[in-house]
Design a protein around this motif. Structure first.
Motif, PDB file in Angstrom:
ATOM      1  N   GLU A  90      36.985  47.755  48.457  1.00 40.75           N
ATOM      2  CA  GLU A  90      37.290  46.421  48.995  1.00 40.75           C
ATOM      3  C   GLU A  90      38.165  45.631  48.027  1.00 40.75           C
ATOM      4  N   LEU A  91      37.827  45.774  46.740  1.00 39.67           N
ATOM      5  CA  LEU A  91      38.555  45.024  45.710  1.00 39.67           C
ATOM      6  C   LEU A  91      40.037  45.407  45.680  1.00 39.67           C
ATOM      7  N   ARG A  92      40.299  46.693  45.907  1.00 39.71           N
ATOM      8  CA  ARG A  92      41.696  47.165  45.891  1.00 39.71           C
ATOM      9  C   ARG A  92      42.522  46.493  46.991  1.00 39.71           C
ATOM     10  N   ARG A  93      41.865  45.986  48.014  1.00 38.40           N
ATOM     11  CA  ARG A  93      42.550  45.207  49.047  1.00 38.40           C
ATOM     12  C   ARG A  93      42.854  43.808  48.546  1.00 38.40           C
ATOM     13  N   ASP A  94      41.909  43.282  47.790  1.00 36.02           N
ATOM     14  CA  ASP A  94      42.009  41.881  47.360  1.00 36.02           C
ATOM     15  C   ASP A  94      42.992  41.667  46.218  1.00 36.02           C
ATOM     16  N   ILE A  95      43.171  42.710  45.391  1.00 42.80           N
ATOM     17  CA  ILE A  95      44.109  42.579  44.265  1.00 42.80           C
ATOM     18  C   ILE A  95      45.245  43.568  44.479  1.00 42.80           C
ATOM     19  N   GLN A  96      46.438  43.062  44.632  1.00 40.79           N
ATOM     20  CA  GLN A  96      47.607  43.924  44.852  1.00 40.79           C
ATOM     21  C   GLN A  96      48.629  43.702  43.748  1.00 40.79           C
ATOM     22  N   ARG A 162      61.793  42.555  48.468  1.00 43.92           N
ATOM     23  CA  ARG A 162      61.137  41.925  49.629  1.00 43.92           C
ATOM     24  C   ARG A 162      60.252  42.946  50.369  1.00 43.92           C
ATOM     25  N   ILE A 163      60.737  44.202  50.433  1.00 50.77           N
ATOM     26  CA  ILE A 163      59.925  45.251  51.079  1.00 50.77           C
ATOM     27  C   ILE A 163      58.630  45.455  50.277  1.00 50.77           C
ATOM     28  N   GLY A 164      58.782  45.526  48.941  1.00 49.69           N
ATOM     29  CA  GLY A 164      57.607  45.707  48.064  1.00 49.69           C
ATOM     30  C   GLY A 164      56.622  44.551  48.212  1.00 49.69           C
ATOM     31  N   ILE A 165      57.148  43.342  48.376  1.00 56.20           N
ATOM     32  CA  ILE A 165      56.279  42.161  48.524  1.00 56.20           C
ATOM     33  C   ILE A 165      55.554  42.219  49.874  1.00 56.20           C
ATOM     34  N   ALA A 166      56.294  42.609  50.933  1.00 58.65           N
ATOM     35  CA  ALA A 166      55.661  42.697  52.261  1.00 58.65           C
ATOM     36  C   ALA A 166      54.501  43.695  52.225  1.00 58.65           C
ATOM     37  N   ARG A 167      54.729  44.822  51.554  1.00 59.18           N
ATOM     38  CA  ARG A 167      53.661  45.832  51.454  1.00 59.18           C
ATOM     39  C   ARG A 167      52.471  45.265  50.666  1.00 59.18           C
ATOM     40  N   ALA A 168      52.763  44.531  49.595  1.00 61.59           N
ATOM     41  CA  ALA A 168      51.678  43.997  48.757  1.00 61.59           C
ATOM     42  C   ALA A 168      50.836  42.948  49.484  1.00 61.59           C
ATOM     43  N   LEU A 176      47.724  38.432  43.541  1.00 66.15           N
ATOM     44  CA  LEU A 176      48.883  39.329  43.363  1.00 66.15           C
ATOM     45  C   LEU A 176      49.219  39.389  41.881  1.00 66.15           C
ATOM     46  N   ILE A 177      49.268  40.621  41.358  1.00 63.23           N
ATOM     47  CA  ILE A 177      49.684  40.816  39.968  1.00 63.23           C
ATOM     48  C   ILE A 177      51.138  41.259  40.022  1.00 63.23           C
ATOM     49  N   CYS A 178      52.024  40.406  39.551  1.00 65.64           N
ATOM     50  CA  CYS A 178      53.462  40.680  39.678  1.00 65.64           C
ATOM     51  C   CYS A 178      53.997  41.025  38.294  1.00 65.64           C
ATOM     52  N   ASP A 179      54.341  42.315  38.103  1.00 66.12           N
ATOM     53  CA  ASP A 179      54.777  42.758  36.781  1.00 66.12           C
ATOM     54  C   ASP A 179      56.300  42.767  36.709  1.00 66.12           C
ATOM     55  N   LEU A 206      47.977  32.240  48.196  1.00 64.56           N
ATOM     56  CA  LEU A 206      47.836  33.331  47.224  1.00 64.56           C
ATOM     57  C   LEU A 206      47.680  32.816  45.792  1.00 64.56           C
ATOM     58  N   THR A 207      47.076  33.654  44.972  1.00 66.68           N
ATOM     59  CA  THR A 207      46.956  33.382  43.537  1.00 66.68           C
ATOM     60  C   THR A 207      47.795  34.445  42.819  1.00 66.68           C
ATOM     61  N   TYR A 208      48.589  34.016  41.827  1.00 61.62           N
ATOM     62  CA  TYR A 208      49.481  34.969  41.157  1.00 61.62           C
ATOM     63  C   TYR A 208      49.239  35.061  39.665  1.00 61.62           C
ATOM     64  N   MET A 209      49.345  36.297  39.142  1.00 56.57           N
ATOM     65  CA  MET A 209      49.646  36.478  37.727  1.00 56.57           C
ATOM     66  C   MET A 209      51.082  36.979  37.721  1.00 56.57           C
ATOM     67  N   PHE A 210      51.974  36.246  37.081  1.00 53.69           N
ATOM     68  CA  PHE A 210      53.403  36.523  37.191  1.00 53.69           C
ATOM     69  C   PHE A 210      53.964  36.812  35.807  1.00 53.69           C
TER      70      PHE A 210
END
Ligand code: ATP
Ligand code: SF4
Ligand code: MG
Length: 333
Positions: A90-96, A162-168, A176-179, A206-210
């Protein structure tokens, strides 16, 4: 301040250095070396630091791609290391995660529609998938009619991100952890993608780590900013206070590296230039890890570790025995 979505307590992630086959490992790359921080609901924590300071290791550990050596990662207050397999799923759904290189993270022979549909497939969601994918494409500024059946190589870097973001965001994650999601893009495209992140945050809560290399990249998007050096947080603060009143010598050196738009201002400004290379994370310097490059280092800095302490300004914490006073900085450099 809103509630904490992610809380990290004294996290260490050390990688063994393999030297001689069959001999016991005695050395470790201390990629993350005692980090504590939190990310609040609906907000963005920007993380900045030089190459090799441990940003990706921190990101990868949060999403479960690396194992912590010690310390705790709490998601909505729950310790990730204590979750059972069902809860982890479940967690893997919540954190992308959104990656730096949108090309290598997208399967080259899958059509865009299939790439964005992949998370639904992974979670056995079958209802209205094509129309949900099309909605997601619209949300990130892609054209469903034109782009659904195309392959990733037919797109520009910005569109691929944008494709990567849509998937995430397909499964409505909470975090969302954005590296370094914009580091590989042209500057003009970077601004558009950052705008997209901001709009999605507002729309979807959404909440981000950017993560970024450069403090100028996170300036507009971050509510809080943390600066990392050799696996540690040197300074963390609310964004306003951070850019107005940076106290750590390392932060000031990073800020000095951002060019000013006005050439005259640029010429006359005092700069704190960072000299020397980043020391090895396998053998970090004693005491304050920044002492080998710090123009203000004194004997105590080589012997004792400065704790990350709250400054007088609310929400601002700095790991330095002699935090920069801005009038002093002007005199010293
Ligand atoms: N799996 C691994 N095994 C051994 N060492 C690793 C591993 N992953 C990362 N490292 C090392 O850990 C340190 C931190 O690396 P990391 O990729 O986290 O840094 P970074 O801040 O993301 O750098 P960049 O800005 O270049 O992406 C580096 O010295 C790196 O070589
Ligand atoms: S503790 Fe000392 S070496 Fe470290 S940043 Fe502060 S002044 Fe520089
Ligand atoms: Mg990285």
């Amino acid at each position: 301040m809103t509630e904490e979505v992610l809380t990290i307590r004294n996290l260490h992630v050390h990688f063994p250095v393999k030297k001689i086959p069959f001999k016991k490992t005695t050395e470790y790359v201390k990629a993350v070396n005692g980090i504590s921080l939190s990310v609040h609901k609906g907000q963005t924590l920007g993380i900045v630091g030089e190459s090799g300071c441990g940003k990706s290791t921190l990101a990868r550990t949060i999403v479960g791609l690396e194992k912590p050596t010690s310390g705790q990662i709490l998601f909505e207050g729950e310790d990730i290391s204590k979750m059972n397999a069902k809860r982890m799923h479940e967690l893997r759904r919540d954190i992308q995660m959104v990656f730096q290189d949108p090309y290598t993270s997208l399967h080259p022979r899958m059509k865009v529609g299939e790439i964005i549909a992949a998370p639904f497939k992974a979670y056995k969601i079958k209802d209205n998938v094509p129309s949900r994918v099309k909605e997601l494409m619209e949300l990130v500024g892609l054209n469903p009619d034109e782009h659904y059946d195309r392959l990733p190589h037919e797109f520009s870097g910005g569109q691929r991100q944008r494709i990567g973001i849509a998937r995430a965001i397909a499964l409505k994650p909470k975090l969302l952890i954005c590296d370094e999601p914009v580091s590989a893009l042209d500057v003009s495209v970077q601004a558009q993608v950052i705008n997209l992140f901001e709009n999605l945050q507002e729309e979807l809560g959404l909440t981000y780590m950017f993560i970024a290399h450069d403090l100028s990249v996170v300036k507009h998007i971050a509510d809080q900013v943390a600066v990392m050096y050799l696996g540690k947080v040197m300074e963390i603060s609310d964004s306003d206070s951070f850019y107005r009143n940076a106290r750590h010598p390392y932060t000031n050196a990073l800020l000095s590296a951002i060019p000013l738009p006005d050439p005259l201002q640029e010429k006359s400004r005092k700069q704190l230039v960072l000299e020397g290379e980043l020391p090895s994370p396998t053998h970090p310097p004693s005491g304050c890890v920044f002492h080998t490059r710090c123009p203000f280092a004194k004997d105590v800095c080589k012997q004792s570790i400065p704790p990350l302490e709250k400054d007088d300004v609310q929400g601002h914490a700095v790991a330095c025995f002699y935090p920069v006073q801005h009038h002093e900085l002007e005199e010293t450099i």
